[in-house]
Design a protein around this motif. Structure first.
Motif, mmCIF file in Angstrom:
data_model
loop_
_atom_site.group_PDB
_atom_site.id
_atom_site.type_symbol
_atom_site.label_atom_id
_atom_site.label_comp_id
_atom_site.label_asym_id
_atom_site.label_seq_id
_atom_site.Cartn_x
_atom_site.Cartn_y
_atom_site.Cartn_z
ATOM 1 N N ALA A 169 0.831 -1.127 -0.143
ATOM 2 C CA ALA A 169 -0.048 -0.039 -0.066
ATOM 3 C C ALA A 169 0.887 1.160 -0.156
ATOM 4 C CB ALA A 169 -0.723 0.044 1.120
ATOM 5 N N SER A 170 0.249 2.489 -0.496
ATOM 6 C CA SER A 170 1.158 3.529 -0.544
ATOM 7 C C SER A 170 1.112 4.335 0.826
ATOM 8 C CB SER A 170 0.437 4.610 -1.316
ATOM 9 O OG SER A 170 -0.484 5.056 -1.025
ATOM 10 N N PRO A 171 2.305 4.906 1.146
ATOM 11 C CA PRO A 171 2.287 5.673 2.556
ATOM 12 C C PRO A 171 1.150 6.424 2.705
ATOM 13 C CG PRO A 171 4.399 5.547 1.656
ATOM 14 C CD PRO A 171 3.583 5.048 0.730
ATOM 15 N N GLU A 172 0.690 7.333 1.599
ATOM 16 C CA GLU A 172 -0.552 8.070 1.751
ATOM 17 C C GLU A 172 -1.664 7.417 2.029
ATOM 18 O OE1 GLU A 172 -3.201 10.679 -1.555
ATOM 19 O OE2 GLU A 172 -1.357 9.480 -2.283
ATOM 20 N N TYR A 173 -1.990 6.303 1.513
ATOM 21 C CA TYR A 173 -3.044 5.511 1.963
ATOM 22 C C TYR A 173 -3.324 4.949 3.383
ATOM 23 C CZ TYR A 173 -6.360 1.594 2.566
ATOM 24 O OH TYR A 173 -7.371 1.010 2.732
ATOM 25 N N LYS A 230 -0.448 -0.233 -9.626
ATOM 26 C CA LYS A 230 -0.462 1.572 -9.990
ATOM 27 C C LYS A 230 -1.539 2.051 -9.047
ATOM 28 C CE LYS A 230 0.374 5.057 -12.328
ATOM 29 N NZ LYS A 230 1.863 5.682 -12.272
ATOM 30 N N LEU A 231 -2.515 1.311 -8.987
ATOM 31 C CA LEU A 231 -3.775 1.903 -8.009
ATOM 32 C C LEU A 231 -3.221 1.974 -6.789
ATOM 33 C CD1 LEU A 231 -6.860 0.183 -9.522
ATOM 34 C CD2 LEU A 231 -6.299 2.548 -10.148
ATOM 35 N N ALA A 232 -2.633 1.014 -6.316
ATOM 36 C CA ALA A 232 -2.099 0.996 -4.799
ATOM 37 C C ALA A 232 -1.071 2.208 -4.737
ATOM 38 C CB ALA A 232 -1.383 -0.343 -4.542
ATOM 39 N N SER A 233 -0.367 2.248 -5.631
ATOM 40 C CA SER A 233 0.516 3.468 -5.421
ATOM 41 C C SER A 233 0.118 4.900 -5.638
ATOM 42 C CB SER A 233 1.724 3.325 -6.550
ATOM 43 O OG SER A 233 1.256 3.657 -8.057
ATOM 44 N N LEU A 234 -1.182 4.903 -6.223
ATOM 45 C CA LEU A 234 -1.688 5.989 -5.998
ATOM 46 C C LEU A 234 -2.767 6.436 -4.927
ATOM 47 C CD1 LEU A 234 -3.196 6.018 -9.978
ATOM 48 C CD2 LEU A 234 -1.254 7.506 -8.776
ATOM 49 N N GLY A 235 -2.514 5.508 -3.860
ATOM 50 C CA GLY A 235 -3.141 5.819 -2.582
ATOM 51 C C GLY A 235 -4.782 5.134 -2.620
ATOM 52 N N GLY A 237 -5.733 1.949 -1.999
ATOM 53 C CA GLY A 237 -5.926 0.834 -1.326
ATOM 54 C C GLY A 237 -4.657 -0.171 -1.373
ATOM 55 N N VAL A 238 -5.168 -1.372 -0.810
ATOM 56 C CA VAL A 238 -4.065 -2.480 -0.509
ATOM 57 C C VAL A 238 -4.008 -3.483 -1.627
ATOM 58 C CG1 VAL A 238 -3.042 -4.176 0.965
ATOM 59 C CG2 VAL A 238 -4.427 -2.149 2.049
ATOM 60 N N ALA A 239 -2.796 -3.791 -2.394
ATOM 61 C CA ALA A 239 -2.784 -4.670 -3.468
ATOM 62 C C ALA A 239 -1.833 -5.795 -3.477
ATOM 63 C CB ALA A 239 -2.653 -3.926 -4.728
ATOM 64 N N ILE A 240 -2.005 -6.810 -3.992
ATOM 65 C CA ILE A 240 -1.261 -7.890 -3.914
ATOM 66 C C ILE A 240 0.012 -7.778 -5.164
ATOM 67 C CG2 ILE A 240 -0.694 -10.419 -4.383
ATOM 68 C CD1 ILE A 240 -3.594 -10.875 -3.527
ATOM 69 N N SER A 241 0.986 -7.664 -4.881
ATOM 70 C CA SER A 241 2.109 -7.661 -6.088
ATOM 71 C C SER A 241 3.511 -8.401 -5.553
ATOM 72 C CB SER A 241 2.452 -6.088 -6.202
ATOM 73 O OG SER A 241 3.084 -5.723 -7.449
ATOM 74 N N ALA A 242 4.417 -8.329 -6.591
ATOM 75 C CA ALA A 242 5.624 -8.848 -6.546
ATOM 76 C C ALA A 242 6.390 -8.418 -7.689
ATOM 77 C CB ALA A 242 5.316 -10.493 -6.303
ATOM 78 N N GLY A 243 7.740 -8.942 -7.403
ATOM 79 C CA GLY A 243 8.687 -8.755 -8.549
ATOM 80 C C GLY A 243 9.464 -7.365 -8.574
ATOM 81 N N PRO A 244 9.972 -7.208 -9.638
ATOM 82 C CA PRO A 244 10.901 -5.989 -9.971
ATOM 83 C C PRO A 244 10.100 -4.739 -10.057
ATOM 84 C CG PRO A 244 10.719 -7.335 -11.948
ATOM 85 C CD PRO A 244 10.122 -8.109 -10.994
ATOM 86 N N GLU A 245 8.835 -4.696 -10.586
ATOM 87 C CA GLU A 245 8.089 -3.366 -10.638
ATOM 88 C C GLU A 245 7.758 -2.873 -8.848
ATOM 89 O OE1 GLU A 245 7.552 -1.292 -12.785
ATOM 90 O OE2 GLU A 245 8.352 -3.128 -14.505
ATOM 91 N N ALA A 246 7.400 -3.931 -8.288
ATOM 92 C CA ALA A 246 6.984 -3.508 -6.974
ATOM 93 C C ALA A 246 8.317 -3.135 -6.075
ATOM 94 C CB ALA A 246 6.491 -4.708 -6.168
ATOM 95 N N ALA A 247 9.285 -3.626 -6.412
ATOM 96 C CA ALA A 247 10.681 -3.370 -5.758
ATOM 97 C C ALA A 247 11.061 -1.869 -6.187
ATOM 98 C CB ALA A 247 11.665 -4.137 -6.133
ATOM 99 N N LEU A 255 5.326 2.967 -2.519
ATOM 100 C CA LEU A 255 4.767 1.907 -2.012
ATOM 101 C C LEU A 255 5.338 1.368 -0.683
ATOM 102 C CD1 LEU A 255 3.511 -0.668 -4.990
ATOM 103 C CD2 LEU A 255 1.853 0.672 -3.548
ATOM 104 N N GLN A 256 4.923 0.668 0.202
ATOM 105 C CA GLN A 256 5.442 -0.120 1.255
ATOM 106 C C GLN A 256 4.712 -1.229 1.607
ATOM 107 O OE1 GLN A 256 4.751 3.146 4.336
ATOM 108 N NE2 GLN A 256 4.161 1.438 5.599
ATOM 109 N N ARG A 257 5.485 -2.394 2.032
ATOM 110 C CA ARG A 257 4.916 -3.465 2.355
ATOM 111 C C ARG A 257 4.283 -3.703 3.528
ATOM 112 N NH1 ARG A 257 8.049 -9.508 2.219
ATOM 113 N NH2 ARG A 257 6.119 -10.569 2.948
ATOM 114 N N VAL A 258 3.125 -4.237 3.649
ATOM 115 C CA VAL A 258 1.982 -4.352 4.775
ATOM 116 C C VAL A 258 2.125 -5.732 5.191
ATOM 117 C CG1 VAL A 258 0.909 -2.149 4.438
ATOM 118 C CG2 VAL A 258 0.050 -4.201 3.499
#
Length: 300
Positions: A169-173, A230-235, A237-247, A255-258
């Protein structure tokens, strides 16, 4: 194949003018070689050699057979060598169907090295989650995320990766959202659903030997993992993700891991092919996919 092998042995004996010398050249027992030639003579119904304690000579029929066999064996060797060369230097167009997220995030960064190593392979990549008919649609292989559906007996599914999944999720969210310290807290959050199931889903997370399944919901549902991220990075909600883009989003503080102590079950990646007898360019690409995904199997 057995007849061609016997013909090759016959040609070796004829060229060596004897069984012992031919057996040494072929690195096989003299008795085995003699038996194989006798079996060949019995199969074709003629004597090919005059045998004596002093020498071995072709019969008249053997001479005629030798002239034909020598050219056949030579052509077979040339065909085999040309196939080996083609395998070492594969050519042609590789047609592959795979999901857009997997292609862009995981494979594209290292595709340049594969292309440089095999410069005579061209690519046609259909980036879609739709099911394709490998034969009717003319694809060499399909790469799919998740357990593949039951395949016809003519198709083979080979697992080439196992990708971890985490919550972000994003810090903003998070600043304006309720506390999120346990998976059960997700019921109070906007969750971005990675499948079009009407904005509701069940998420199962594990930590050590504990497993929790929670009903989640949210305003956004999509079948594109990149869109979830992308939606999570815009604040939103919480999303499932992985891989280089999330990194990358983590590094940019978008984003930050929750719930870092909790993970989803890794999702498998499969290569689906028509049969085990595939062109070398297809085999090399599947090996490349497996090697590319191996680096993402560790937690972020």
């Amino acid at each position: 194949m057995s007849l061609l092998s016997s013909m090759e042995l016959f040609v070796a004996v004829a060229n060596a003018k004897g069984f012992r010398r031919a057996a040494e050249t072929l690195d096989m027992p003299n008795s085995t070689l003699s038996r194989r030639i006798s079996e060949l003579e019995k199969e074709i119904g003629v004597r090919l050699f005059h045998r004596s304690t002093r020498k071995v000579e072709l019969t008249e029929t053997g001479q005629a057979y030798f002239r034909r066999c020598e050219s056949i064996v030579r052509e077979a060797r040339l065909a085999h060598e040309s196939l080996q060369e083609l395998a070492e230097h594969p050519t042609g167009t590789l047609r592959v169907s795979m999901p857009v997220d997997l292609a862009i995030s995981y494979l594209a960064p290292s595709l340049k090295a594969f292309s440089a190593q095999y410069p005579q392979i061209d690519f046609e990549m259909d980036l879609t989650p739709r099911r394709v008919d490998l034969v009717a649609d003319g694809f060499d292989c399909a790469i799919r995320i998740g357990t593949p559906p039951p395949t016809p007996s003519t198709l083979i599914a080979r697992q080439v990766g196992l990708l971890p999944r985490h919550l972000f999720a994003s810090p903003e969210y998070l600043r304006g959202a309720p506390p999120l310290e346990h998976p059960n807290d997700l019921v109070n959050h906007q969750c971005i659903i990675p499948f079009p199931v009407g904005g509701r889903a069940q998420w199962t997370l594990s930590s050590h030997k504990k497993t929790v399944t929670v009903d989640v919901g949210g305003r956004y549902a999509t079948n594109n993992i990149g869109m979830c991220r992308k939606l999570a990075s815009l604040g939103l909600g919480v999303a499932i993700s992985a891989g280089p883009e999330a990194a990358g989003e983590l590094e940019r503080d978008h984003l930050q891991r929750v719930l870092p102590e909790w993970d989803f079950a890794p999702v498998p990646v499969y290569a689906i092919i028509e049969s085990r007898l595939i062109p070398s360019r297809v085999r090399l690409f599947i090996d490349f996919v497996q090697a590319s995904l191996r680096g993402y199997s560790a937690p972020l």
